[in-house]
Design a protein around this motif. Structure first.
Motif, PDB file in Angstrom:
ATOM      1  N   ARG A  42       7.253 -11.627   8.195  1.00  0.00           N
ATOM      2  CA  ARG A  42       7.533 -11.650   9.589  1.00  0.00           C
ATOM      3  C   ARG A  42       7.545 -10.238  10.102  1.00  0.00           C
ATOM      4  O   ARG A  42       7.663  -9.270   9.310  1.00  0.00           O
ATOM      5  CB  ARG A  42       8.670 -12.251  10.039  1.00  0.00           C
ATOM      6  N   ALA A  43       6.668 -10.222  11.487  1.00  0.00           N
ATOM      7  CA  ALA A  43       7.475  -8.678  12.515  1.00  0.00           C
ATOM      8  C   ALA A  43       8.919  -7.758  12.167  1.00  0.00           C
ATOM      9  O   ALA A  43       8.701  -6.721  12.006  1.00  0.00           O
ATOM     10  CB  ALA A  43       7.414  -8.431  13.900  1.00  0.00           C
ATOM     11  N   SER A  45      10.008  -7.674   9.576  1.00  0.00           N
ATOM     12  CA  SER A  45       9.927  -7.706   7.705  1.00  0.00           C
ATOM     13  C   SER A  45      10.477  -8.257   6.570  1.00  0.00           C
ATOM     14  O   SER A  45      10.074  -8.909   5.412  1.00  0.00           O
ATOM     15  CB  SER A  45      10.679  -6.206   6.866  1.00  0.00           C
ATOM     16  N   CYS A 247      -6.137  -2.066   3.798  1.00  0.00           N
ATOM     17  CA  CYS A 247      -6.790  -1.188   4.762  1.00  0.00           C
ATOM     18  C   CYS A 247      -8.023  -0.563   4.239  1.00  0.00           C
ATOM     19  O   CYS A 247      -9.233  -0.240   5.602  1.00  0.00           O
ATOM     20  CB  CYS A 247      -6.296  -0.567   5.443  1.00  0.00           C
ATOM     21  N   LYS A 297       1.798  -9.957  -0.071  1.00  0.00           N
ATOM     22  CA  LYS A 297       1.755  -9.757   1.291  1.00  0.00           C
ATOM     23  C   LYS A 297       1.916  -8.279   1.106  1.00  0.00           C
ATOM     24  O   LYS A 297       2.669  -8.310   0.994  1.00  0.00           O
ATOM     25  CB  LYS A 297       1.942 -11.344   2.082  1.00  0.00           C
ATOM     26  N   ARG A 300       5.771  -5.093   7.128  1.00  0.00           N
ATOM     27  CA  ARG A 300       4.842  -4.440   8.573  1.00  0.00           C
ATOM     28  C   ARG A 300       5.898  -4.306   8.866  1.00  0.00           C
ATOM     29  O   ARG A 300       6.909  -3.642   8.160  1.00  0.00           O
ATOM     30  CB  ARG A 300       5.120  -6.548   9.053  1.00  0.00           C
ATOM     31  N   GLY A 301       5.388  -3.520  10.364  1.00  0.00           N
ATOM     32  CA  GLY A 301       6.469  -2.508  10.981  1.00  0.00           C
ATOM     33  C   GLY A 301       6.697  -0.940  10.840  1.00  0.00           C
ATOM     34  O   GLY A 301       7.028   0.308  11.867  1.00  0.00           O
ATOM     35  N   GLU A 305       6.131   0.374   5.301  1.00  0.00           N
ATOM     36  CA  GLU A 305       5.858  -0.514   4.975  1.00  0.00           C
ATOM     37  C   GLU A 305       4.544  -1.539   4.262  1.00  0.00           C
ATOM     38  O   GLU A 305       3.959  -2.214   4.305  1.00  0.00           O
ATOM     39  CB  GLU A 305       6.578  -1.554   5.461  1.00  0.00           C
ATOM     40  N   ASP A 306       3.629  -0.799   5.359  1.00  0.00           N
ATOM     41  CA  ASP A 306       1.907  -1.295   5.446  1.00  0.00           C
ATOM     42  C   ASP A 306       1.369  -1.521   4.656  1.00  0.00           C
ATOM     43  O   ASP A 306       0.506  -1.684   3.901  1.00  0.00           O
ATOM     44  CB  ASP A 306       1.325  -0.238   6.524  1.00  0.00           C
TER      45      ASP A 306
END
Length: 327
Positions: A42-43, A45, A247, A297, A300-301, A305-306
């Motif tokens: 989730r956004a 994290s 990425c 996965k 995020r955030g 975290e990325d």
């Protein structure tokens, strides 16, 4: 996915001998008594987790010191949860089904796709549609530019289903011998799927393949736009499950019995098919910190975290990996 049902396959892959040695080893941040199947982030994290042995959708805060699995929702008339993906901001599609104890396949008529909306004060759960012809619904992916389309891998039929979430209509979108296990259940064919740049990328577990097929959407219907391509074949006894792209366009593929293989496309300097440039765990499955990895996965955030990879395993582990150390 379907980790407990996999049967060994055999193949080869080109491996770069100069694999990087990370400074920080993989870290098991939680050990569950429940086998974990798939993961979404989730956004906030927080992780959302499915289990092949439970109808409960769980959440976990990976930043907590003494975290625990917290139930989000128990899906009725189900014994198994497999794929999960975010198809709108804060809204996730989840696959539920009832598993047959005699055939090790999903009971026909038991497979449903659900919406779990976290934009409300309490998660709102509703049915998106059903896959009445599916006996092995597994990975899910969205199709960029087509918000009403969800694609679902069927590991036993050897095909890709399409669900129109606006109407609830389901149809077989892509079926090809290359997506099948080449053997009856419980052998597993197509498993993890993700769409990128006009291609549907996939793994097949029994035949140990990482591949792709071009597709197009016409009149709201997905169909193949070319032959299925094998990009990499993994080694003897290796069983690829789900995967995620980073990425740098590398694919991080979870592989039974105990490896996370990092595959790189030819455009990064290698010739021919995709090449394995790194590995977490080991192909023999003897690393106690990565037992039967099922899904991966990125967080995020934040920048940290990325680059943080969260991996679930069939042994109930949530494993944290710093992907920046594998460059």
């Amino acid at each position: 996915m379907l980790w407990s049902l996999l049967v060994f396959g055999a193949a080869l892959i080109t491996v770069n001998a100069k694999l990087p040695t990370p400074r920080t080893p993989p870290q098991v941040i939680f050990q569950s008594s429940v086998s974990l199947e798939n993961i979404a982030v989730r956004a906030s994290s927080d992780l959302l987790l499915t289990s092949f042995t439970s109808p409960i959708l769980f959440t976990f805060n990976p930043k907590s010191t003494n975290g625990t699995l917290a139930p989000v929702h128990t899906f009725s008339n189900a014994t198994t949860l497999t794929g999960i993906t975010e198809y709108r901001p804060g809204v996730f599609a989840v696959l539920s089904s009832g598993l047959s104890a005699t055939t090790s396949t999903m009971n026909l008529g038991s497979v449903f796709l659900w919406s779990v909306d976290f934009n409300a004060r309490a998660p709102a759960v509703s049915v998106l549609g059903a896959l009445p012809g599916s006996s092995g619904a597994n990975g899910i992916t969205t199709v960029p530019g087509h918000p009403n389309i969800l694609l679902v891998a069927d590991s036993f039929v050897g095909a890709i289903w399409q669900l129109d979430i606006a109407t609830g209509a389901a149809r077989l979108a892509i079926q090809d011998p290359a997506l099948s296990a080449g053997a009856p259940p419980p052998a597993v064919g197509v498993n993890g799927i993700h769409v990128r740049d006009g291609y549907l990328y996939f793994t097949t577990s029994q035949t140990a393949v990482f591949g792709r097929v071009a597709f197009h959407v016409e009149g709201g219907n997905v169909s193949a736009a070319g032959a299925v391509q094998t990009l990499a074949s993994l080694g003897d006894g290796q069983q690829p499950d789900d995967f995620v792209f980073d990425c740098e366009r590398r694919a991080w593929v979870t592989v039974h019995p105990g490896e996370l293989a990092v595959l790189e496309a030819p455009g990064h300097g290698s010739a021919g098919g995709w090449t394995q440039v790194a590995a977490v765990g080991n192909a023999a499955g003897s690393d106690a910190d990565l037992v039967a990895p099922t899904s991966a996965k990125f967080g995020r955030g934040s920048e940290v975290e990325d680059k943080t990879l969260y991996v679930t395993t069939g042994a109930g582990q949530i494993v944290k990996i710093d992907s920046s150390e594998y460059n």
